[in-house]
Design an enzyme around this catalytic site. Sequence first.
Site, PDB file in Angstrom:
ATOM      1  CG  HIS A  65     -14.075   3.028 -11.407  1.00 16.64           C
ATOM      2  ND1 HIS A  65     -14.821   2.994 -10.253  1.00 16.64           N
ATOM      3  CD2 HIS A  65     -12.940   2.351 -11.137  1.00 16.64           C
ATOM      4  CE1 HIS A  65     -14.168   2.325  -9.328  1.00 16.64           C
ATOM      5  NE2 HIS A  65     -13.019   1.920  -9.830  1.00 16.64           N
ATOM      6  NE  ARG A  99      -1.655   6.212 -11.147  1.00 10.39           N
ATOM      7  CZ  ARG A  99      -2.593   7.058 -10.751  1.00 10.39           C
ATOM      8  NH1 ARG A  99      -3.469   6.689  -9.836  1.00 10.39           N
ATOM      9  NH2 ARG A  99      -2.671   8.266 -11.257  1.00 10.39           N
ATOM     10  NE  ARG A 155     -10.643  -0.149   1.370  1.00 10.64           N
ATOM     11  CZ  ARG A 155     -10.575  -0.320   0.050  1.00 10.64           C
ATOM     12  NH1 ARG A 155     -11.313  -1.249  -0.518  1.00 10.64           N
ATOM     13  NH2 ARG A 155      -9.826   0.443  -0.703  1.00 10.64           N
ATOM     14  NE  ARG A 186      -7.505  -1.348 -10.419  1.00 11.10           N
ATOM     15  CZ  ARG A 186      -6.435  -0.637 -10.743  1.00 11.10           C
ATOM     16  NH1 ARG A 186      -5.500  -1.187 -11.496  1.00 11.10           N
ATOM     17  NH2 ARG A 186      -6.304   0.613 -10.333  1.00 11.10           N
ATOM     18  CG  ASN A 231      -2.150  -0.849   1.052  1.00 11.59           C
ATOM     19  OD1 ASN A 231      -2.384  -1.408  -0.016  1.00 11.59           O
ATOM     20  ND2 ASN A 231      -2.932  -0.981   2.102  1.00 11.59           N
ATOM     21  CG  HIS A 283     -13.889  -3.131  -3.616  1.00 15.26           C
ATOM     22  ND1 HIS A 283     -14.523  -3.291  -4.831  1.00 15.26           N
ATOM     23  CD2 HIS A 283     -12.862  -2.289  -3.846  1.00 15.26           C
ATOM     24  CE1 HIS A 283     -13.895  -2.584  -5.758  1.00 15.26           C
ATOM     25  NE2 HIS A 283     -12.878  -1.965  -5.186  1.00 15.26           N
ATOM     26  CE1 TYR A 297      -8.985  -7.113  -3.350  1.00  8.83           C
ATOM     27  CE2 TYR A 297     -10.018  -5.395  -4.663  1.00  8.83           C
ATOM     28  CZ  TYR A 297      -8.881  -5.988  -4.142  1.00  8.83           C
ATOM     29  OH  TYR A 297      -7.648  -5.462  -4.423  1.00  8.83           O
TER      30      TYR A 297
END
Length: 707
Positions: free
Chosen positions: A442, A412, A571, A382, A41, A599, A475
């Site tokens: 997204h 990214r 979160r 992703r 992270n 998530h 997730y």
Amino acid sequence: MKYFNRDISWVEFNARILNEGMRKDNPLLERLKFLSIVGTNFDEFFQVRVASLKRQISISDEIDISGDKFSEIMQKISERSHEIIGTQYRELQFVLDELSENGIRYVKANSMSDSQKTFAQNYFQREIFPLLTPLRTDSAFPHIPGKEIFAAFELSVIEGIHTNIASSKNCIALVQVPKILDRIVWLPTDDASSGRTFTLLDDIIIEFGTQLFPGFSVDGTILFSIDRDADLMVDEESGDFVGAMEEVIASRQNSFAVRLLISGDSSKLQNFLQTNLELSDIDVYEIERKPGILRPDCLLSLCDNSTFAFSTESMNSAKKLFFPAWKNFNPFKKSEKSIWDYIKERDRILNLPYESFDPVLKLLSGASDDGKTLAIKMTLYRTEKNSEIVKSLIRAARNGKQVTVFVELKARFDEQRNISWASQLEKAGAIVIYGIVNLKVHGKAMMIIRKENDGIRRYVHLSTGNYNAKTAKTYSDMALMTTNAEIANDVTLFFNLISGYSAIQTMSKIAIAPVNLKSKLISLIKREAENSTKENPGMIVAKMNSLGHEEIIDALYEASRKGVKIFLNVRGICQLVPNVENQSENIKVVSIVGRYLEHARIMYFKNSGNEELYLSSADWMPRNLDRRVELLFPISDKKCFEEIKENLMTYFEDNTHSSILNSDGTWIRYREQTGTWISAQEKMYERSQKKNETAKKEGAAFIVRRK
């Protein structure tokens, strides 16, 4: 204070992950995972957020909405990050010590037995030495790629040896640790019953790297790694967008350095690196020599069961090192119906990872080979390596289906993978759209169009998370599968909007960012405030990853002042300041960090008893609501509604893994016990078990006997 700083808030989120790695009630290898996540992270945080902040400071040291100058924020980030990383490595040593007691021992070269040292030396000569390329630094400082591990050697010429270097001159050489080799090297053990012993590739190179420099003595050594700026923008107007994106990926290795991780005891080498990388003292993170492991994520392979396969006894003892296994359940598996009839019967909700991602894979795989399928449209942000999702899309295109895929190349750190998938999809005959200029797509949406006996029917999948079977196991996300005509019409308009020339049209159910999602949220919050009375106060309950949009925060403050009870499960980043009189005294903010990464984005509005519930791909952040294409969709099916609402409320009952945000920005772990300990994630797992048992019984009633 009205707003917390975004980046300092994120650093505190990483501190909460660190706390999970420090919990003695967590199994040992699960603690190792959390400690590794802290490291990865921080890698991305420095590459993106700190790099961006450095760039802002170089242009103008302005004042953030939190009231601090950018330079003051940078100083606070550095101080807190140094504290967290220092604790992370101390805790990592504790974990390694306990791991040794459980049969897996880490040793450095100075602690190896004679036989182990002989093995390591032979391994160095045979496998490592041929791959190493020492780089001299006296003429020019060599290029150091980001995130790679390097060893630095301080050298001096041995007296009497003739070289092309003046004998009085000290030299510095750099050697990259080969990334093609496993960082963990298993060593022979003298007693087979004593477990297994490993060292790191880094340690072997430091110990035997002197052989790279005949005629020189080694006066000092360190290990180091740097993070480079990855917050680079692509030329959106480029005629060759894929080529421009590949240039951005390549340029990350040549961008300016933002952090230096270093382990060793040579101040000369450290100063040399600092000077050449143009880093200040606050950018340097010295790792304690014990354990001295740069990039702890290299230890994650220890969490593979094969590590313990050297004996049955070790396999059995390893069970206590992990969380008890939670099996995820496939709600479709218990049905006698086809996947099409299963969804057509009524709306279906998937609660990942408690429930399996298989129905989504089954839906798309079935559509790829199904003679009734006419077209498939979906977004990809992703996805994983060897993605079954992409393979099904490729097969569908080859089978003559009309396949349209919106591949977001600007995701990214996943850009290269997405470029590769996009190329393969195009070769198979799919229509590939590479996102939208100046916006990231997204939103997660899939639509399958079939020609059935009663006409054309559209099957829609909308999700809070990615089309990624790997992350679907870790997730916590929610997804809706439906044939609802209004939802299907809106999703059709959505795909038309992002694929071609289409005027923005009014949608009956779905809201889209950056068109109307933000205004929709603000109107829902304002409606709650307007309807709230002393006798019947309004209520907003929302779950998200990050909260940092000023307009949304201000609307929540106003609702709080009107008496609306607001419960937020955030979160990570939270810039809203709770528990401030005449501002946010009715707002409670909690954060949960557990075995699964939270998530899902869920929003509940009491609406004077006419309750409404929404799922979304968007966090309440400026980037999501103003600069990305996101989706927010309602849950109207009664069963789905009650299931999601019950799970949402559970997050505010948790007293084992939740922390509460104070008005000073600190997070206090919630430990109030009211009869029983409650873990929200454990409770949802138990509900998924019950749901599975119910489906099993219902399925049994429809078993058809055949001859």
